[in-house]
Design a protein around this motif. Sequence first.
Motif, short mmCIF file in Angstrom:
data_model
loop_
_atom_site.label_atom_id
_atom_site.label_comp_id
_atom_site.label_asym_id
_atom_site.label_seq_id
_atom_site.Cartn_x
_atom_site.Cartn_y
_atom_site.Cartn_z
N VAL A 64 0.84 -1.20 0.00
CA VAL A 64 0.00 0.00 0.00
C VAL A 64 0.87 1.25 0.00
CG1 VAL A 64 -1.72 1.29 1.35
CG2 VAL A 64 -1.90 -1.20 1.12
N LEU A 65 1.98 1.18 0.73
CA LEU A 65 2.98 2.25 0.75
C LEU A 65 4.31 1.67 0.32
CD1 LEU A 65 2.29 3.93 4.23
CD2 LEU A 65 1.61 4.82 1.99
N GLU A 66 5.19 2.53 -0.18
CA GLU A 66 6.55 2.10 -0.45
C GLU A 66 7.50 3.09 0.20
OE1 GLU A 66 7.02 1.99 -4.67
OE2 GLU A 66 6.88 4.15 -4.89
N LYS A 67 8.63 2.55 0.68
CA LYS A 67 9.64 3.40 1.31
C LYS A 67 10.54 4.00 0.24
CE LYS A 67 10.35 0.66 5.50
NZ LYS A 67 11.42 0.03 6.30
N GLN A 68 10.92 5.25 0.48
CA GLN A 68 11.92 5.92 -0.36
C GLN A 68 12.88 6.64 0.57
OE1 GLN A 68 10.01 8.43 -3.26
NE2 GLN A 68 8.74 6.77 -4.03
N PRO A 69 14.17 6.39 0.41
CA PRO A 69 15.14 7.04 1.29
C PRO A 69 15.28 8.53 0.97
CG PRO A 69 16.27 5.72 -0.35
CD PRO A 69 14.80 5.48 -0.55
N TYR A 70 15.53 9.31 2.00
CA TYR A 70 15.83 10.73 1.83
C TYR A 70 16.82 11.13 2.92
CZ TYR A 70 12.92 12.13 5.81
OH TYR A 70 12.41 12.29 7.07
N ARG A 71 17.50 12.23 2.69
CA ARG A 71 18.45 12.73 3.69
C ARG A 71 18.37 14.25 3.69
NH1 ARG A 71 24.26 11.02 5.10
NH2 ARG A 71 23.74 9.33 3.69
N GLU A 72 18.13 14.79 4.86
CA GLU A 72 18.20 16.24 5.02
C GLU A 72 19.65 16.60 5.28
OE1 GLU A 72 15.30 18.14 7.34
OE2 GLU A 72 13.67 16.99 6.46
N PRO A 73 20.08 17.79 4.90
CA PRO A 73 21.48 18.19 5.10
C PRO A 73 21.92 17.97 6.55
CG PRO A 73 20.32 19.85 3.81
CD PRO A 73 19.29 18.86 4.28
N GLY A 74 23.05 17.27 6.70
CA GLY A 74 23.62 17.04 8.02
C GLY A 74 22.94 15.96 8.83
N ALA A 75 21.95 15.29 8.27
CA ALA A 75 21.20 14.25 9.01
C ALA A 75 21.45 12.89 8.36
CB ALA A 75 19.72 14.57 9.02
N ARG A 76 21.07 11.86 9.09
CA ARG A 76 21.21 10.50 8.56
C ARG A 76 20.10 10.22 7.54
NH1 ARG A 76 17.49 6.94 10.95
NH2 ARG A 76 16.52 7.71 12.84
N VAL A 77 20.28 9.18 6.77
CA VAL A 77 19.27 8.76 5.79
C VAL A 77 18.06 8.23 6.55
CG1 VAL A 77 18.74 7.13 3.94
CG2 VAL A 77 20.98 8.23 4.03
N ARG A 78 16.91 8.64 6.11
CA ARG A 78 15.63 8.19 6.68
C ARG A 78 14.74 7.72 5.54
NH1 ARG A 78 14.77 10.42 12.00
NH2 ARG A 78 16.42 11.88 12.51
N ASP A 79 13.65 7.05 5.90
CA ASP A 79 12.69 6.61 4.90
C ASP A 79 11.47 7.53 4.90
OD1 ASP A 79 14.00 4.29 3.93
OD2 ASP A 79 13.37 3.18 5.72
N SER A 80 10.98 7.82 3.70
CA SER A 80 9.68 8.45 3.57
C SER A 80 8.73 7.40 3.00
CB SER A 80 9.76 9.69 2.66
OG SER A 80 10.23 9.34 1.38
N TYR A 81 7.45 7.63 3.12
CA TYR A 81 6.44 6.64 2.76
C TYR A 81 5.53 7.24 1.71
CZ TYR A 81 8.24 4.45 6.91
OH TYR A 81 9.08 3.87 7.83
N HIS A 82 5.42 6.53 0.58
CA HIS A 82 4.66 7.04 -0.56
C HIS A 82 3.62 6.01 -0.99
CE1 HIS A 82 7.49 10.38 -1.13
NE2 HIS A 82 8.33 9.53 -0.57
N LEU A 83 2.46 6.50 -1.37
CA LEU A 83 1.39 5.62 -1.81
C LEU A 83 1.77 4.92 -3.11
CD1 LEU A 83 -1.54 8.08 -1.14
CD2 LEU A 83 -1.23 5.87 0.01
N THR A 84 1.46 3.66 -3.19
CA THR A 84 1.57 2.88 -4.41
C THR A 84 0.23 3.00 -5.15
OG1 THR A 84 0.69 0.90 -3.39
CG2 THR A 84 3.10 1.23 -3.24
N PRO A 85 0.10 2.44 -6.34
CA PRO A 85 -1.23 2.42 -6.98
C PRO A 85 -2.29 1.76 -6.08
CG PRO A 85 0.44 1.96 -8.61
CD PRO A 85 1.15 1.99 -7.26
N ALA A 86 -1.92 0.69 -5.37
CA ALA A 86 -2.88 0.06 -4.45
C ALA A 86 -3.28 1.02 -3.34
CB ALA A 86 -2.29 -1.22 -3.85
N GLY A 87 -2.34 1.81 -2.86
CA GLY A 87 -2.65 2.80 -1.82
C GLY A 87 -3.54 3.91 -2.35
N ARG A 88 -3.27 4.38 -3.57
CA ARG A 88 -4.12 5.43 -4.15
C ARG A 88 -5.54 4.93 -4.39
NH1 ARG A 88 0.88 6.56 -6.21
NH2 ARG A 88 0.59 5.37 -8.12
N ASP A 89 -5.68 3.63 -4.71
CA ASP A 89 -7.02 3.06 -4.89
C ASP A 89 -7.85 3.13 -3.62
OD1 ASP A 89 -6.58 2.49 -7.56
OD2 ASP A 89 -6.34 0.32 -7.27
#
Length: 151
Positions: A64-89
């Motif tokens: 339903v969601l998929e993880k995508q890594p992101y990093r803010e300046p000076g911070a460690r890598v974290r995951d963000s959560y994005h809707l998949t097509p199943a999630g948008r449905d």
Amino acid sequence: MAATEKDRMCSIARSLEVLGERWTFLILREALSGTTRFADFRSELGVAPDVLSNRLATLVDAGVLEKQPYREPGARVRDSYHLTPAGRDLQLLLGALQQWGDEHRPYELGPTVVRRTVDGDRPVHVGFIDDTGREVPLENVAFVRTALYPA
């Protein structure tokens, strides 16, 4: 037949394995509004971090969601959560819940969100549509058991 086998066969029971907790729908509400980061979900919902982690993991595992890594300046890598097509449905399901709540559990000051078309700002509602594209009134909809329905 054991209840667990019947549950495995039932699409409603299988859906509830993923969606059957209150926080799940509220997380999805926020995701459909554009929230993607753990801290933002926490801030918007006031949910305990362990509950949020568990619910997000379930939604990721179910596709339903998929993880995508992101990093803010000076911070460690974290995951963000994005809707998949199943999630948008699931927008349809949340719209149906909202519509039911507006009708049967209304907020005394009125609705906080309304459903509208993007291109014409026309009001919309959730309903059953037949194979010709016509809306079918609820009283004309039947849930018909197939031969696979357990006896």
